[in-house]
Design an enzyme around this catalytic site. Sequence first.
Site, short mmCIF file in Angstrom:
data_model
loop_
_atom_site.label_atom_id
_atom_site.label_comp_id
_atom_site.label_asym_id
_atom_site.label_seq_id
_atom_site.Cartn_x
_atom_site.Cartn_y
_atom_site.Cartn_z
N LYS A 170 53.13 26.98 33.16
CA LYS A 170 53.03 25.86 34.08
C LYS A 170 51.61 25.37 34.22
O LYS A 170 51.36 24.28 34.72
CB LYS A 170 53.53 26.30 35.48
CG LYS A 170 54.95 26.79 35.48
CD LYS A 170 55.26 27.52 36.82
CE LYS A 170 56.63 28.15 36.73
NZ LYS A 170 56.82 29.13 37.82
N GLY A 171 50.65 26.21 33.80
CA GLY A 171 49.24 25.96 34.10
C GLY A 171 48.70 24.63 33.61
O GLY A 171 47.80 24.07 34.22
N GLU A 189 46.45 23.46 26.92
CA GLU A 189 46.48 24.65 27.77
C GLU A 189 45.45 24.51 28.88
O GLU A 189 44.43 23.82 28.71
CB GLU A 189 46.13 25.89 26.92
CG GLU A 189 47.22 26.93 26.78
CD GLU A 189 47.63 27.64 28.04
OE1 GLU A 189 47.79 27.01 29.11
OE2 GLU A 189 47.83 28.86 27.97
N ASP A 190 45.68 25.19 29.98
CA ASP A 190 44.72 25.17 31.08
C ASP A 190 43.43 25.90 30.72
O ASP A 190 42.33 25.41 30.95
CB ASP A 190 45.34 25.75 32.37
CG ASP A 190 46.05 27.09 32.16
OD1 ASP A 190 46.00 27.66 31.04
OD2 ASP A 190 46.66 27.59 33.12
N ASP A 202 41.46 32.46 27.27
CA ASP A 202 40.79 33.67 27.75
C ASP A 202 40.71 34.63 26.56
O ASP A 202 39.79 34.51 25.75
CB ASP A 202 41.63 34.18 28.92
CG ASP A 202 41.02 35.34 29.67
OD1 ASP A 202 39.82 35.57 29.51
OD2 ASP A 202 41.74 36.02 30.43
N PHE A 240 37.45 34.81 37.59
CA PHE A 240 38.83 34.36 37.80
C PHE A 240 38.81 33.05 38.58
O PHE A 240 38.24 32.97 39.66
CB PHE A 240 39.64 35.42 38.54
CG PHE A 240 41.11 35.12 38.45
CD1 PHE A 240 41.83 35.44 37.29
CD2 PHE A 240 41.77 34.47 39.48
CE1 PHE A 240 43.17 35.12 37.19
CE2 PHE A 240 43.12 34.15 39.38
CZ PHE A 240 43.82 34.48 38.23
N VAL A 241 39.42 32.03 38.01
CA VAL A 241 39.40 30.70 38.62
C VAL A 241 40.81 30.23 38.97
O VAL A 241 41.79 30.65 38.36
CB VAL A 241 38.71 29.66 37.70
CG1 VAL A 241 37.22 29.93 37.60
CG2 VAL A 241 39.33 29.65 36.29
N ASP A 296 46.73 29.31 38.57
CA ASP A 296 47.27 30.00 39.75
C ASP A 296 46.66 31.38 39.95
O ASP A 296 46.09 31.98 39.03
CB ASP A 296 48.78 30.17 39.61
CG ASP A 296 49.14 31.23 38.55
OD1 ASP A 296 48.69 31.09 37.40
OD2 ASP A 296 49.84 32.20 38.90
N ARG A 333 47.84 26.23 42.54
CA ARG A 333 47.83 25.29 41.41
C ARG A 333 47.52 23.87 41.85
O ARG A 333 47.04 23.05 41.07
CB ARG A 333 49.18 25.29 40.69
CG ARG A 333 49.57 26.59 40.03
CD ARG A 333 50.80 26.37 39.15
NE ARG A 333 51.46 27.60 38.76
CZ ARG A 333 51.13 28.35 37.71
NH1 ARG A 333 50.10 28.01 36.96
NH2 ARG A 333 51.81 29.45 37.42
P1 IMP Z 1 44.94 34.29 27.03
O1 IMP Z 1 46.23 34.49 26.28
O2 IMP Z 1 44.28 35.61 27.36
O3 IMP Z 1 44.00 33.33 26.36
O4 IMP Z 1 45.30 33.78 28.45
C1 IMP Z 1 45.64 32.52 28.76
C2 IMP Z 1 46.39 32.53 30.08
O5 IMP Z 1 45.88 33.50 31.01
C3 IMP Z 1 46.19 31.18 30.74
O6 IMP Z 1 47.17 30.28 30.33
C4 IMP Z 1 46.32 31.55 32.20
O7 IMP Z 1 47.67 31.51 32.58
C5 IMP Z 1 45.82 32.96 32.32
N1 IMP Z 1 44.44 33.02 32.82
C6 IMP Z 1 43.35 33.45 32.16
N2 IMP Z 1 42.25 33.37 32.92
C7 IMP Z 1 42.65 32.86 34.11
C8 IMP Z 1 41.95 32.52 35.32
O8 IMP Z 1 40.73 32.67 35.48
N3 IMP Z 1 42.71 32.00 36.32
C9 IMP Z 1 44.06 31.82 36.20
N4 IMP Z 1 44.74 32.11 35.09
C10 IMP Z 1 44.05 32.63 34.05
MG MG Z 2 48.95 29.80 31.42
#
Ligand code: IMP
Ligand code: MG
Length: 171
Positions: free
Chosen positions: A39-40, A95-96, A99, A148-149, A155, A161
């Site tokens: 949903k992000g 994507e939002d 990470d 963490f944001v 969220d 959100r």
């Molecule tokens: P990745 O697969 O580790 O790149 O993670 C991506 C997902 O982790 C994002 O779509 C978010 O849902 C979540 N995420 C990573 N960092 C944050 C943050 O700082 N705040 C909120 N959600 C996060």
């Molecule tokens: Mg996400």
Amino acid sequence: MQVEVMLSAEDIAKRVRELGEEISRDFVDKDLVVVGILKGAVIFMSDLVREIKVPLEIDFMATSSYGASTKSSGVVQLLKDLDTAIEGRDVLVVEDIIDSGLTLSYLSQLLQSRKPASVRTAVLLDKPDRRQTDLVPDYVGFSIPDKFVIGYGLDFNHKYRELPYIGVVTE
Ligand code: IMP
Ligand code: MG
């Protein structure tokens, strides 16, 4: 919970406009399908597509990384697939935040297997410090430190959100 503003609504709007201009130039005469990751990405995507001045379609996918922690667990599960066939088309995954990169590399590989003309990725936020894959997003709004944001689609335990800015949780 204490929240400090990292990126204001104005900062975000300005950068989203710039990304829209760049994407508009890159996708002239392409068959663009913008894929938002639920949903992000919904808030970022809805602002971004209105700054893109070439024809496009939108669709959505949903993933979940198990668990309700502030760190992703590394296991990606597909909860919702596209409605649209993408063979021969130009896909832009929105994507939002990136990470570890596991979500986007999993999705890019899945989409590539369907023989699109191209797959590119756009993220509002990039946390490069925590990358576990070699995926490099094509469009990045802001590179941020490993904090963490929340807000603008992001969220914390399903909440916040709707905040119009990106905030850092300070306690
Ligand atoms: P990745 O697969 O580790 O790149 O993670 C991506 C997902 O982790 C994002 O779509 C978010 O849902 C979540 N995420 C990573 N960092 C944050 C943050 O700082 N705040 C909120 N959600 C996060
Ligand atoms: Mg996400």
